[in-house]
Enzyme design. Structure first.
Site, PDB file in Angstrom:
ATOM      1  N   LYS A 147       0.815  -1.228   0.000  1.00 35.16           N
ATOM      2  CA  LYS A 147       0.000   0.000   0.000  1.00 35.16           C
ATOM      3  C   LYS A 147       0.842   1.269   0.000  1.00 35.16           C
ATOM      4  CE  LYS A 147      -4.367  -1.970   1.418  1.00 35.16           C
ATOM      5  NZ  LYS A 147      -5.378  -2.198   2.459  1.00 35.16           N
ATOM      6  N   ARG A 202      -3.489 -10.207   4.944  1.00 34.97           N
ATOM      7  CA  ARG A 202      -3.928 -10.192   3.533  1.00 34.97           C
ATOM      8  C   ARG A 202      -2.798  -9.635   2.683  1.00 34.97           C
ATOM      9  NH1 ARG A 202      -6.180  -6.681  -0.089  1.00 34.97           N
ATOM     10  NH2 ARG A 202      -7.726  -7.543  -1.520  1.00 34.97           N
TER      11      ARG A 202
HETATM   12  C1  YH5 Z   1      -7.838  -4.599   3.332  1.00 37.96           C
HETATM   13  O1  YH5 Z   1      -6.941  -3.935   3.862  1.00 37.96           O
HETATM   14  N1  YH5 Z   1      -7.551  -3.895   0.887  1.00 37.96           N
HETATM   15  S1  YH5 Z   1      -8.024  -3.658  -1.805  1.00 37.96           S
HETATM   16  C2  YH5 Z   1      -3.666   0.074  -3.022  1.00 37.96           C
HETATM   17  C3  YH5 Z   1      -2.372  -0.354  -3.224  1.00 37.96           C
HETATM   18  C4  YH5 Z   1      -2.039  -1.674  -2.969  1.00 37.96           C
HETATM   19  C5  YH5 Z   1      -3.013  -2.545  -2.497  1.00 37.96           C
HETATM   20  C6  YH5 Z   1      -0.705   0.234  -4.738  1.00 37.96           C
HETATM   21  N2  YH5 Z   1      -9.241  -5.103   0.115  1.00 37.96           N
HETATM   22  C7  YH5 Z   1      -8.120  -4.568   1.932  1.00 37.96           C
HETATM   23  O2  YH5 Z   1      -5.072  -4.179  -1.523  1.00 37.96           O
HETATM   24  N3  YH5 Z   1      -9.924  -6.135   2.222  1.00 37.96           N
HETATM   25  C8  YH5 Z   1      -8.263  -4.230  -0.189  1.00 37.96           C
HETATM   26  O3  YH5 Z   1      -1.458   0.551  -3.622  1.00 37.96           O
HETATM   27  C9  YH5 Z   1      -9.163  -5.330   1.449  1.00 37.96           C
HETATM   28  N4  YH5 Z   1      -8.640  -5.417   4.076  1.00 37.96           N
HETATM   29  C10 YH5 Z   1      -9.655  -6.159   3.543  1.00 37.96           C
HETATM   30  N5  YH5 Z   1     -10.381  -6.925   4.349  1.00 37.96           N
HETATM   31  C11 YH5 Z   1      -6.717  -2.483  -1.676  1.00 37.96           C
HETATM   32  C12 YH5 Z   1      -5.354  -3.045  -1.824  1.00 37.96           C
HETATM   33  C13 YH5 Z   1      -4.312  -2.103  -2.322  1.00 37.96           C
HETATM   34  C14 YH5 Z   1      -4.627  -0.790  -2.585  1.00 37.96           C
END
Ligand code: YH5
Length: 276
Positions: A220, A254
């Protein structure tokens, strides 16, 4: 053991591998090939240590466009069917929509990951209650379209704990058993970099909810902000934040980089004294 028994089992930390099935993820070479490629990525994560595979067909990154339910179904269900044929790994459906979750559970999914914590679709609460399956309730301030505009809290950790307590009660109001609820502070969802670090620093405080805690820091932006690195260079930051999470009581991690996080957190778990 079912998935919630595994999560609640003492001294265990589970890895939830992220399987995005948005068109940009596995788009080369038509429908059949993309289902095959996504399923193989799922199996690869299982092989690398994943205990749960989280399948999502809606991009919820800041500013992402809405996806109609029919499209989310077309993206996710064939992959759930194929993965279910080839593995008994617990499958999580990452959706805010009851129509999608219903089809996913029918296709063999085991739990629901709802980033809106049952605020998007009342029928999702009824569905999860009726099926008796676990659900992840995640905190988010605002909506994915606008959440990063000006996130504001009185006390971020206290505000998020209060929110999760309220959503646990709402879930119970639908008839969902408390035993089937997993909570998540929602790192990156309506939070500044400083809010995200305060959540991590004070992660123990979420134990007062007496529910297993899921942590989602993988790749993230707050990691990118600290390290000044693009998304494909955030694996070490992802590992560090998940090791911190384990030492502060997170029970489900996750992540995209299953192999790396599995190896690091297997060591970290042995340095953590569980309270129960
Ligand atoms: C979460 O924390 N996150 S989707 C932006 C990024 C990288 C990754 C490049 N679904 C979660 O993974 N479900 C997502 O920057 C989730 N908890 C739960 N339960 C976002 C994601 C991401 C966003």
């Amino acid at each position: 053991m079912n998935v919630i028994e595994e999560i609640t089992h003492e001294n265990r930390v589970l890895i939830m591998g992220i399987l995005n099935v948005t068109p940009d993820s596995f788009s080369d070479g038509g429908e059949h090939n993309s289902v095959k490629a996504a399923t193989e990525r799922g199996l690869e994560m299982v092989n690398a240590g994943a205990d749960i595979i989280d399948i999502g067909g809606e991009s919820t990154r800041p500013g992402a466009a809405k996806v109609p339910p029919g499209e989310e179904i077309e993206r996710t269900i064939p992959v759930i069917e194929e993965l279910r044929k080839r593995s008994d790994v617990p499958i999580s459906i990452d959706t805010r929509k009851s129509q999608v979750a219903r089809r996913a559970l029918d296709a063999g999914a085991d739990l629901v990951n709802d980033i809106s914590a049952l605020r998007s679709d009342p029928e999702l609460g009824e569905l999860v209650a009726g099926r008796g399956v676990p659900i992840v309730l995640m905190h988010m301030q605002g909506t994915p379209e606008t959440m990063q505009e000006d996130p504001t809290y009185n006390d971020p950790v206290e505000d998020i704990i209060d929110f999760l307590r309220e959503r646990i009660e709402a879930a119970e109001g639908y008839g969902i058993s408390r035993e089937n609820i997993i909570v998540d502070p929602g790192v990156g969802f309506g939070k500044t970099v400083e809010h995200n670090y305060e959540i991590l620093r004070r992660l123990e405080e979420f134990q007062e909810l007496n529910r297993p805690l899921l942590l989602g820091t993988s790749r993230k932006s707050f990691l990118g902000a600290t390290l000044d690195l693009p998304v494909e260079e955030r694996v070490e930051g992802t590992i560090a934040s998940n090791v911190v999470g384990v030492l502060k009581g997170a029970r489900v991690l996750r992540v995209h980089d299953v192999k790396e996080v599995y190896r690091a957190t297997q060591v970290a778990v042995r340095c953590h004294s569980f309270s129960g």
